[in-house]
Design a protein around this motif. Sequence first.
Motif, PDB file in Angstrom:
ATOM      1  N   GLY A   2       3.526   8.602  -2.501  1.00  0.00           N
ATOM      2  CA  GLY A   2       4.437   7.547  -2.534  1.00  0.00           C
ATOM      3  C   GLY A   2       4.708   7.148  -4.079  1.00  0.00           C
ATOM      4  N   MET A   3       5.525   5.920  -3.899  1.00  0.00           N
ATOM      5  CA  MET A   3       5.987   5.446  -5.274  1.00  0.00           C
ATOM      6  C   MET A   3       5.128   4.064  -5.598  1.00  0.00           C
ATOM      7  SD  MET A   3       9.886   5.957  -4.607  1.00  0.00           S
ATOM      8  CE  MET A   3      10.293   5.160  -6.253  1.00  0.00           C
ATOM      9  N   GLY A   4       4.805   3.240  -4.778  1.00  0.00           N
ATOM     10  CA  GLY A   4       4.249   1.985  -4.994  1.00  0.00           C
ATOM     11  C   GLY A   4       3.826   0.936  -3.767  1.00  0.00           C
ATOM     12  N   VAL A   5       3.810  -0.390  -4.174  1.00  0.00           N
ATOM     13  CA  VAL A   5       3.114  -1.194  -3.218  1.00  0.00           C
ATOM     14  C   VAL A   5       3.773  -2.740  -3.181  1.00  0.00           C
ATOM     15  CG1 VAL A   5       0.997  -2.306  -2.853  1.00  0.00           C
ATOM     16  CG2 VAL A   5       0.851  -0.150  -3.829  1.00  0.00           C
ATOM     17  N   ALA A   6       3.752  -3.161  -1.955  1.00  0.00           N
ATOM     18  CA  ALA A   6       4.345  -4.643  -1.999  1.00  0.00           C
ATOM     19  C   ALA A   6       3.445  -5.567  -2.700  1.00  0.00           C
ATOM     20  CB  ALA A   6       4.324  -5.074  -0.610  1.00  0.00           C
ATOM     21  N   ALA A   7       4.080  -6.417  -3.502  1.00  0.00           N
ATOM     22  CA  ALA A   7       3.169  -7.269  -4.483  1.00  0.00           C
ATOM     23  C   ALA A   7       3.717  -8.642  -4.664  1.00  0.00           C
ATOM     24  CB  ALA A   7       3.147  -6.636  -5.615  1.00  0.00           C
ATOM     25  N   VAL A   8       3.661  -9.099  -3.462  1.00  0.00           N
ATOM     26  CA  VAL A   8       4.480 -10.622  -3.483  1.00  0.00           C
ATOM     27  C   VAL A   8       3.520 -11.570  -4.242  1.00  0.00           C
ATOM     28  CG1 VAL A   8       5.316 -12.573  -2.291  1.00  0.00           C
ATOM     29  CG2 VAL A   8       5.626 -10.169  -1.339  1.00  0.00           C
ATOM     30  N   GLU A   9       4.204 -12.366  -5.205  1.00  0.00           N
ATOM     31  CA  GLU A   9       3.506 -13.459  -5.971  1.00  0.00           C
ATOM     32  C   GLU A   9       2.373 -12.670  -6.754  1.00  0.00           C
ATOM     33  OE1 GLU A   9       2.271 -17.325  -4.535  1.00  0.00           O
ATOM     34  OE2 GLU A   9       3.263 -16.897  -2.894  1.00  0.00           O
TER      35      GLU A   9
END
Length: 514
Positions: A44-51
């Motif tokens: 994959g490429m990346g990760v959800a990173a809210v706040e």
Amino acid sequence: METDVVVIGGSAAGLAAAITAAEEGVKIALFEKYPYLGGIAKLGMGVAAVESRLQRERAFPFKRDDAFKLIMEHTDWRADARLVRAWVNEMPRTIEWLENLGVEFELLDIYQSPEFIVPTGHLVKRTRRVIMPPDEAKWAGVTGEVSIAPDKPSPIEGGRTAVMITIMAERAREKGVEIFTSSPVKKILMENGRVTGIVAEIKGERTQVACKSVVIATGGFCHNKEMVNKYIGFEVGTDILVLHGVELTGDCIQMAWDLGAAQDYMAPAILTEPLLPYDPNLRCAFNQPFNLVVNQDGKRFVNEEKLGANWVHLAYAMARQRNKCAYVIFDENIRRHMEEYGFEYIYYLFRPIKVKLDGKQFDEAVKKALESKHSFLVVAGSLEELAYKIGVRPSILKETIDEYNSYCEKGYDALFNKNPRYLIPIKHPRYYATKYVLYMYTTVGGIKINERAEVLNVNGEAIPGLYAAGDCAASVLAYDFSLSYMLWGANLSFALNTGRIAGRNAALYTKNIK
Ligand SMILES: Cc1cc2nc3c(=O)[nH]c(=O)nc-3n(C[C@H](O)[C@H](O)[C@H](O)COP(=O)(O)OP(=O)(O)OC[C@H]3O[C@@H](n4cnc5c(N)ncnc54)[C@H](O)[C@@H]3O)c2cc1C
């Protein structure tokens, strides 16, 4: 053999669980059926990173409360709200935890479309070189060695997360996690209603391991034809293809059900892809809303704005059609439009970003694709030739295009209300067409868990000592898979966060049990 916590599966969820449990001071053994760690989390490429720190520094307006609301509204509140809250609350702490392990992130800066809110995610930085050897399963059609390197340009952005997984595996070993690769778990043992151990084949030898708790982190079941057919209604290989060669067969999901775990909602991690090489010009050109989309019968069935904007919606619309495929068509006039005014949607998979169609590169890519046995690209001088080459009745295709062109002239799509901005008639040969087919990354959902990642039985009670994390328990994403793009990086985020939650609670349970 004896340990405190057994983690099954050595990918994002399993490594997060193992490291977190080790940080709580208990003994961990992690079992991975492949000779290498990382499952599909290396692709994959990346990760959800809210706040996250990066988002807070830039005063991003999208907060955890917004993420919670987005998820709950998009699942029609069918997802477990407490579990969603626990996941979302943990997000920034998990990013910080990964940073402390040595993973670096950068903001995802490409705006994909109004339907996919990509800026919520972080790309993993390519801070080091990771070699994926020839025998390691990779993306569909990709064989041989792949090197993910900071200094090496790559045709697509996939594989950045291999850097994260490599760092996590190093930290797991440093923190004392005993890692057994090439060691599939065959059975989970229970006595008097609580988990007591597992049976694994350690390098081919059947071994019983006593433990107090087990975390199942074994991903989906995309390569198990029977399960895919029974639980999500697709025929693997005929209706839908799998995007990678990591054999995910769902055996531990079945083991959990056999131990009394409740089933939770399941779905394919669905997408649709053109049968084209990974050429940015070619793929971006076909992914634009100016184009026309028809089914195998030569009829429109979807608002073409979904092209490049929400491929989950496009995929489900395709799934209803004969042959479950779509043909995307444009002409010289639309091609000129893309050269002059540029693309409407930029595909985040490609760097450097192209904002306009480069005519020369496009012609070269067309030439190559026409020569390739693995591509489906049609260039036709007339509509009859086009119809013949894509296998639809010429009279029906002509009817469809005449009707579509009349909408373009009126500036109103009476069928699907496509935005008038994208209504460009199809009438100037040459005509270009490609075929889109259905793919899945994996499946999501299966094992029902609560906000502590405890596995629940059919009465909603936790099964003592049994935990699950990641895709095998990600029914929240099964209700509306578009969420994994709206909250870009949601899959890995769910895996990492539920992995940490499972690891922490499995360790606490182990410490408290008599
Ligand atoms: C090409 C591609 C790109 C992606 N890009 C992204 C992205 O950028 N962002 C994002 O959020 N998501 C992305 N995803 C999805 C993401 O990779 C998954 O959601 C994530 O890897 C799930 O992690 P997991 O640990 O739950 O399961 P998996 O990564 O599927 O790992 C499960 C592991 O369990 C092992 N296992 C299975 N059965 C057993 C057994 N019986 N005994 C021992 N081990 C077993 C498997 O071998 C595997 O290593 C992508 C997926 C693909 C295919």
